[in-house]
Design an enzyme around this catalytic site. Structure first.
Site, PDB file in Angstrom:
ATOM      1  N   HIS A 195      -7.561  -5.346  -1.873  1.00 18.73           N
ATOM      2  CA  HIS A 195      -6.344  -4.754  -1.321  1.00 18.73           C
ATOM      3  C   HIS A 195      -5.656  -5.716  -0.344  1.00 18.73           C
ATOM      4  O   HIS A 195      -4.476  -5.583  -0.077  1.00 18.73           O
ATOM      5  CB  HIS A 195      -6.691  -3.442  -0.612  1.00 18.73           C
ATOM      6  CG  HIS A 195      -5.510  -2.547  -0.386  1.00 18.73           C
ATOM      7  ND1 HIS A 195      -4.658  -2.159  -1.398  1.00 18.73           N
ATOM      8  CD2 HIS A 195      -5.034  -1.956   0.748  1.00 18.73           C
ATOM      9  CE1 HIS A 195      -3.712  -1.363  -0.901  1.00 18.73           C
ATOM     10  NE2 HIS A 195      -3.922  -1.241   0.391  1.00 18.73           N
ATOM     11  N   ASP A 224      -8.768  -4.870  -6.611  1.00 19.17           N
ATOM     12  CA  ASP A 224      -8.549  -3.909  -5.532  1.00 19.17           C
ATOM     13  C   ASP A 224      -9.457  -2.703  -5.715  1.00 19.17           C
ATOM     14  O   ASP A 224      -9.424  -2.035  -6.749  1.00 19.17           O
ATOM     15  CB  ASP A 224      -7.075  -3.473  -5.538  1.00 19.17           C
ATOM     16  CG  ASP A 224      -6.641  -2.790  -4.244  1.00 19.17           C
ATOM     17  OD1 ASP A 224      -7.490  -2.142  -3.613  1.00 19.17           O
ATOM     18  OD2 ASP A 224      -5.457  -2.897  -3.892  1.00 19.17           O
ATOM     19  N   SER A 237       0.852  -1.188   0.000  1.00 19.16           N
ATOM     20  CA  SER A 237       0.000   0.000   0.000  1.00 19.16           C
ATOM     21  C   SER A 237       0.895   1.248   0.000  1.00 19.16           C
ATOM     22  O   SER A 237       1.649   1.439  -0.953  1.00 19.16           O
ATOM     23  CB  SER A 237      -0.958  -0.035   1.192  1.00 19.16           C
ATOM     24  OG  SER A 237      -2.014   0.881   1.003  1.00 19.16           O
TER      25      SER A 237
END
Length: 719
Positions: A691, A659, A584
């Site tokens: 994600h 995602d 991330s």
């Protein structure tokens, strides 16, 4: 002969039972303080949760709701799936939330899209049985009504009786009773309606998404692709228009709350006064530099600004929190960073009284006992631990430490502040939890979780490594804390480093808490595991976070470089084998680090990276970076795309192809730029995953792929 430890494989790390031991969630105390309830995961399925109750008097446990027996197992609606992703519980199964009835007679349990009322005598009543999903279910404050959102409308009815829609159906862009996307994702506000203390009125949010841009999100799966036209407020674009209405439980008597003339604001928090005489709304400006606390008349919707909280410095933002409490005398107990560190203040409507002070920030309000005149809170101690304290509400007298400094702690309390629930851990002890009296005296273990006997982690204690901690100086002299786990090393040999980072604003990764089995598994394979908290991370005060303001991808990249240079100075580190990994924001950091310093790192693994901040949402991105329409140069400098072709070290890119948080377009644009410039890199993509690319089989696949990548590029332990 010394005991031979079994191999801590990635397969075992992600298997059930979880190596951390039991992982209770949603711990709550019954209104009468008799029972403690929690969601407990199963030994044979670590992601399935059932509802358990603990009788504090008899000290006996029993399962209140068996999610497998009661649940239908049917597919959740897309709206509920998305809400679960926002709440970071997308991977969990069974019961993920519940609510006590105010009289303590039972518990409202949502399960597989329907609602049930579980009584303490063991009887369970089904409240709904529909094809649709009942989102955001609640029992009203006094327990007379049940309410929920279905088909973008709010439904209300007496418990056990017929429910009716009390808001109109207004088309595809209007939602009633739901928090908008950025409130759920970035503001930690999942609620979209609020019952008054006496059940007579409800504040209901109306969200108009018509002005929000549509992002066509392709959720690429293994056997086909689903395309979603998702209303997504990207940085620099229009947000949803949020309005609040106050109404009776049947929808009548509706009045609109005056939120001001500017529609481009955030409704950050909504609260009723304890006596129901007023509604308090925290109105945050688009730039997130101020919060106006509005005091609203429930009868007319008229509002006045009670006070305004502004950013602690002109080049900073206001951090939202839930660390406040409206007291019965009409005053407010309020958390603020106005002096540079998180502290508590009391506001009587006219003047402010600072209750706490010092250089160690307070991080949570745990509970308030108005009758005893005390409050309980969580605060940072020596940067690396969190401790629980109790202090007088009036600010006179010192704070009393309630927890053991050998652990880092978190806590919660019942509504009256009479019973304390503490969770604690340290580098050698997975999370434990216990009940305590308000002065911190332990009453009973909830999960002692000792690593012995049949504990899942017990076989691996032989090779367990206790981390070392230290500091190095940033470019401006600021001490940066690091953590290192070393494998068994032979004199004269040098070892590779697995350098994991996050780097973004918020999460603190270096703490003296339990680090989990994954890092231990990496160390077992012969790698040094290293983490460093750069400037920008939380729990160090305003000045420590501020360097990221309109400059992401700058100070934090340089701080991590300082960490790499420190590692290379150590005689047991192979300076040619320092590999970096992040997910991330950490994935973004990997890219920016490889771009900034070619040749410094042996390899980089970038998981689900943001590559252009214009692709991310308004509330998160603009808080730190400003509006791209006003500061486009800041966004250009922060982007990982313009300098992508400077990457010359081995790169592994990983992304879930469905995602919905850091959308796949972030990686697809990067992939295209690298391919079109003939820049070599490798990638591992996961069809159908969002994600969170993790699970019993996928988790080991990710980490085995990472290890194969490192081995292919010579980032391996010495022979």
């Amino acid at each position: 002969m010394p005991e031979q430890a079994p191999t801590l494989s990635f397969e075992r790390v992600f298997a059930s039972p979880g190596l951390d031991g039991p992982a209770p969630r949603q711990v709550k105390l019954s209104p009468d303080g008799r029972y403690l309830t929690l969601l407990r995961n199963r030994a044979d399925d670590r992601e399935r949760y059932d509802l358990w109750g603990y009788d504090i008097e008899t000290r006996e446990w029993r399962m209140l709701v068996d999610s497998e027996k009661l649940g239908s197992g049917r597919e959740l609606s897309e709206d509920e799936k998305m809400q679960r992703e926002r709440a970071r519980v997308g991977s969990l199964k069974g019961i993920i939330a519940y609510q006590w009835a105010s009289d303590g007679s039972g518990v409202l349990v949502p399960l597989d899209g329907d609602l049930f009322l579980a009584k303490l005598d063991g009887t369970i009543t089904r409240l709904t049985d529909t094809e649709g999903t009942e989102l955001n279910p609640k029992l009203s404050s006094k327990g007379a009504y049940v309410s929920f959102v279905r088909d973008r409308r709010l439904w209300v009815g007496p418990v056990g009786g017929e429910v009716t829609s009390i808001t109109p159906q207004e088309g595809e862009t209007i939602r009633w009773g739901e928090a908008e996307f950025v409130a759920q994702e970035e503001m930690a506000r999942l609620q979209g309606y609020w019952w008054s203390p006496d059940d007579s009125r409800i504040v209901v949010q109306r969200t108009d998404e018509a002005s929000v841009g549509i992002v066509t999100r392709a959720a690429i799966g293994a056997k086909g692709t689903k395309v979603f036209d998702q209303r997504y407020p990207a940085a620099g674009t229009d947000n949803a228009v949020v309005e609040l209405f106050v109404m009776n439980p049947d929808g009548s008597g509706q009045v609109k709350v005056d939120l001001g003339l500017d529609l481009d604001i955030y409704v950050a928090r909504v609260d009723w006064a304890p006596d129901g005489s007023a509604i308090y709304v925290q109105r945050q400006d688009r730039a997130q530099t101020r919060i106006d606390m509005l005091k609203v008349d429930p009868a007319t919707g008229a509002s006045t600004i009670w006070f305004t909280e502004t950013a602690a410095r002109p080049d900073y933002w206001v951090n939202l929190s839930d660390n406040y409490r409206f007291l019965k005398d009409g005053s407010l107990f309020w958390w603020s960073e106005r002096d540079g560190y998180g502290h508590f203040y009391r506001f009587d409507g006219q003047s402010w009284l600072q209750i706490t002070s010092g250089l160690e920030p307070i991080t949570a309000l745990v509970g308030v006992d108005e009758a005893a005149g005390t409050f309980t809170y969580q605060a940072t101690t020596d940067v690396l631990t969190q401790q629980i304290y109790r202090a007088p509400l009036g600010g006179q007298g010192g704070a009393q430490l309630l927890t053991d400094p050998a652990f880092t702690n978190s806590a919660s309390m019942d509504g009256a502040g009479k019973l304390l629930y503490v969770t604690r851990s340290n580098p050698n002890q997975p999370p434990q939890s216990y009940l305590a009296t308000p002065d911190g005296k332990q009453v009973a273990w909830i999960e002692e979780n000792r690593v012995e006997g049949a504990h899942p982690y017990a076989p691996y204690l032989v090779s367990h490594v206790t981390p070392e901690f230290g500091t190095i100086a940033a470019e401006d002299g600021t001490p940066l804390h690091w953590m290192m786990l070393k494998p068994t090393m032979e004199p004269g040999k040098r070892y590779p480093v697995f350098f994991q980072h996050y780097g973004g604003p918020g999460p603190q990764t270096v703490t003296k808490g339990w680090g989990g089995a994954l890092a231990q598994s990496i160390v077992d394979k012969g790698y040094i595991f290293f983490q460093l908290d750069n400037r920008g991370s939380a729990n160090r005060g305003v000045d420590f976070e501020q360097p990221l303001y309109r400059a992401m991808g700058g100070a934090e990249v340089r701080d991590q470089k300082t960490g790499a240079q420190f590692l290379k100075s150590l005689d047991f580190v192979d300076p040619a084998k320092v590999a970096i990994y992040g997910w991330s924001f950490g994935g973004y950091m990997t890219l920016k680090q490889l771009e900034a310093d070619p040749g410094l790192y042996a390899a980089g693994i970038s998981g689900a990276p943001v590559t252009r901040w214009e692709l991310y949402d308004t509330h998160y991105t603009e808080r730190y970076m400003g509006d791209p329409r006003e500061v486009p140069e800041a966004y250009e400098k922060a982007s990982a795309i313009p300098d992508a072709t400077k990457i010359s070290d081995p790169l592994l890119l990983i992304h879930g192809m469905a995602d919905d948080n850091v959308v796949f377009e972030n990686s697809s644009e990067l992939i295209s730029v690298l391919q079109e410039s003939n820049t070599p890199f490798e990638m591992m993509l996961y069809p159908g995953y969002t994600h969170r690319v993790s699970g019993e089989k996928i988790g080991p696949h990710v980490w085995n792929a990472i290890m194969r990548f490192l081995a292919a590029h010579g980032v391996t332990p010495p022979e």
